[in-house]
Enzyme design. Structure first.
Site, PDB file in Angstrom:
ATOM      1  N   ASP A   7       0.836  -1.204   0.000  1.00 35.61           N
ATOM      2  CA  ASP A   7       0.000   0.000   0.000  1.00 35.61           C
ATOM      3  C   ASP A   7       0.872   1.256   0.000  1.00 35.61           C
ATOM      4  OD1 ASP A   7      -1.397  -2.235   1.076  1.00 35.61           O
ATOM      5  OD2 ASP A   7      -2.815  -0.938   2.121  1.00 35.61           O
TER       6      ASP A   7
ATOM      7  N   ASP B 260      -0.735  -2.748  -4.318  1.00 30.43           N
ATOM      8  CA  ASP B 260      -1.964  -2.726  -3.521  1.00 30.43           C
ATOM      9  C   ASP B 260      -2.515  -1.306  -3.607  1.00 30.43           C
ATOM     10  OD1 ASP B 260      -3.986  -3.087  -1.465  1.00 30.43           O
ATOM     11  OD2 ASP B 260      -2.874  -4.843  -0.812  1.00 30.43           O
ATOM     12  N   ASP B 261      -3.410  -0.918  -2.685  1.00 31.04           N
ATOM     13  CA  ASP B 261      -3.987   0.420  -2.794  1.00 31.04           C
ATOM     14  C   ASP B 261      -2.902   1.482  -2.963  1.00 31.04           C
ATOM     15  OD1 ASP B 261      -6.809  -0.241  -2.300  1.00 31.04           O
ATOM     16  OD2 ASP B 261      -6.116  -0.792  -0.296  1.00 31.04           O
TER      17      ASP B 261
ATOM     18  N   HIS C 119      -3.936  -1.094  -6.688  1.00 28.71           N
ATOM     19  CA  HIS C 119      -5.376  -1.321  -6.562  1.00 28.71           C
ATOM     20  C   HIS C 119      -6.196  -0.040  -6.608  1.00 28.71           C
ATOM     21  CE1 HIS C 119      -4.676  -5.499  -4.473  1.00 28.71           C
ATOM     22  NE2 HIS C 119      -4.142  -5.405  -5.670  1.00 28.71           N
TER      23      HIS C 119
ATOM     24  N   ARG D 275     -12.307   2.865  -5.788  1.00 31.87           N
ATOM     25  CA  ARG D 275     -12.990   1.823  -5.012  1.00 31.87           C
ATOM     26  C   ARG D 275     -13.409   2.358  -3.644  1.00 31.87           C
ATOM     27  NH1 ARG D 275     -10.381  -4.045  -3.469  1.00 31.87           N
ATOM     28  NH2 ARG D 275      -8.600  -2.713  -2.978  1.00 31.87           N
TER      29      ARG D 275
ATOM     30  N   LYS E  82     -15.026   0.718  -0.197  1.00 28.43           N
ATOM     31  CA  LYS E  82     -15.350  -0.576   0.405  1.00 28.43           C
ATOM     32  C   LYS E  82     -15.904  -0.387   1.804  1.00 28.43           C
ATOM     33  CE  LYS E  82     -10.826  -1.843   0.120  1.00 28.43           C
ATOM     34  NZ  LYS E  82      -9.639  -2.732   0.230  1.00 28.43           N
TER      35      LYS E  82
END
Ligand SMILES: *[C@@H]1O[C@H](CO)[C@@H](O)[C@H](O)[C@H]1NC(C)=O
Length: 392
Positions: A207, A228-229, A250, A283, A285
């Site tokens: 991340d 990742d993010d 991500h 995104r 979540k």
């Protein structure tokens, strides 16, 4: 900085001016208060020093002397295995400058490799961008990230900072997550590069910026190559990410939200940024079954390309994986604006362009305009989608 003698002299002159009598008044003995002030001034003078710590010997003296230097230059430090380069609890107004390449010796441990906290702190690299913090990631990467395999140290802990600035640094080859920003009030992060691109086959959970429980975070001109993010905001308010470039990861994420001490996300903006070669573009979540709030969120002027799974994914049924089970309504997503999203042909033909899965009544007051995200499939199981939003 006035010396003790100058302080007495200044007091003497004042005494003379205040008393026009021809005979000069005797210089009064300094009061306890004046002595104390002079001592304080000497202490400030001592801290005014710039201290430079270098190489393999610099590590231990840097940690010991951190409170007595107002500017700390960390020049090509070698940080020993299993140790944090600990710049926490700095005196107010301390500047830390990284020069050259700082390296962190290999050890299986949790980290962090570097930590900083305090008020009015500046952490900067050299203006030419030549300052590198090298996490030696290739020695750790095993495809398992933080879910197994070797224990990997987190990199950069920016907790409990107030009115502070981090700028012009390159983080190279992080073992796992890079920036942890938590409990801060007013932090700016500018011109930071994270480069985990060498880990594209075995690096995971790298991340870029994980943000929680913070008020006032501005991240601008960040460049992130990771797995990742790029950014993940778990909680906090007044958080802006702008003029960023994200590749390999991500995407621009809020969440996952839920299950922590702080589950409120508000006043968030992601603007004028690019996401490419990534699993998702945008995104949000919310964890299924948890409670919290996601409100006042803006995504504006985001360019997407080469997105493999989801161009835009907004879900209230996250359970550690995307789109599992039934969405719930405990973490409503309100006052969301998504506009000027340029993603024509951006999504792979096996991916989905826009996916919105909300609990009943849990997504409202959304503004959706000039959202062009194409190339992928239409998701058949969108739920409770606000009427002005195209789930396609
Ligand atoms: C929001 O955060 C930024 C960046 O830290 C800060 O400069 C600004 O004053 C904050 N605004 C409010 C209303 O708190």
């Amino acid at each position: 900085m006035r010396s003790y003698a100058a302080l007495c002299l200044a007091f003497g002159v004042q005494a003379i001016l205040a008393n026009p009598a021809p005979a000069p008044a005797p210089t009064p003995a300094p009061s306890a208060q004046q002595v104390e002030r002079a001592v304080e001034e000497r202490a400030i003078e001592r801290r005014a020093a710039t201290c430079t710590f270098s190489g393999s010997l610099g590590y231990s003296s840097a940690s010991k002397s951190k409170s007595s230097c107002s500017t700390i230059i960390l020049n090509a430090l070698t940080v020993p295995a299993g140790k944090t380069l600990d710049m926490t609890d700095l005196p107010d107004d301390t500047t830390i400058i990284f020069e050259g390449e700082t390296s962190f010796a290999y050890s299986e441990w949790e980290g962090p490799l570097f930590a900083v906290s305090g008020n009015n702190i500046k952490v900067a690299g050299e203006a030419n961008g030549g300052s590198i913090l090298n996490g030696n990631g290739a020695s750790y990467w095993d495809g398992e990230g933080s879910n197994g395999g070797k224990t990997k140290p987190k990199f950069f802990q920016a907790h409990d900072l107030t009115d502070s600035l981090i700028e012009t640094l390159t983080i190279l080859n992080p073992p796992v997550q890079v920036f942890s920003i938590n409990g801060v009030t007013n932090l700016e992060v500018a011109y930071v590069t994270i480069d985990a691109s060498a880990g594209n086959s075995e690096g995971a959970n790298t991340d870029g910026f994980d943000i929680g429980a913070s008020t006032g975070v501005l991240i601008e001109y960040a460049t992130v190559y990771n797995q990742d993010d790029c950014v993940a905001i778990n909680s906090g308010t007044n958080i802006t990410f702008r003029n960023g470039y994200c590749s390999g990861g991500h995407g621009l994420s809020i969440g996952s939200v839920g299950g922590r001490d702080d589950n409120t996300v508000s006043g968030i903006s992601f603007t004028t940024s690019t996401v490419t070669e990534s699993v998702n573009g945008i995104r949000i979540k919310a964890i299924e079954g948890d409670t919290g709030t996601i409100t006042d969120v803006l995504y504006d002027d985001i360019t997407l390309s080469s997105i493999s799974k989801y161009g835009i994914l907004i879900e209230q049924n996250y359970d550690g994986g995307d789109l599992h089970g039934s969405p719930t309504s405990g973490i409503p997503i309100t006052d969301l604006t998504v506009k000027n999203i340029a993603g024509s042909g951006a999504v792979s033909s096996s991916g989905y362009d826009v996916v919105v899965v909300c609990g009943s009544g849990a997504c409202s007051s959304w503004t959706w305009s000039s959202v062009v995200v194409t190339g992928g499939k239409t998701y058949a199981s969108c739920q409770n989608v606000p009427s002005n939003v195209a789930c396609s």
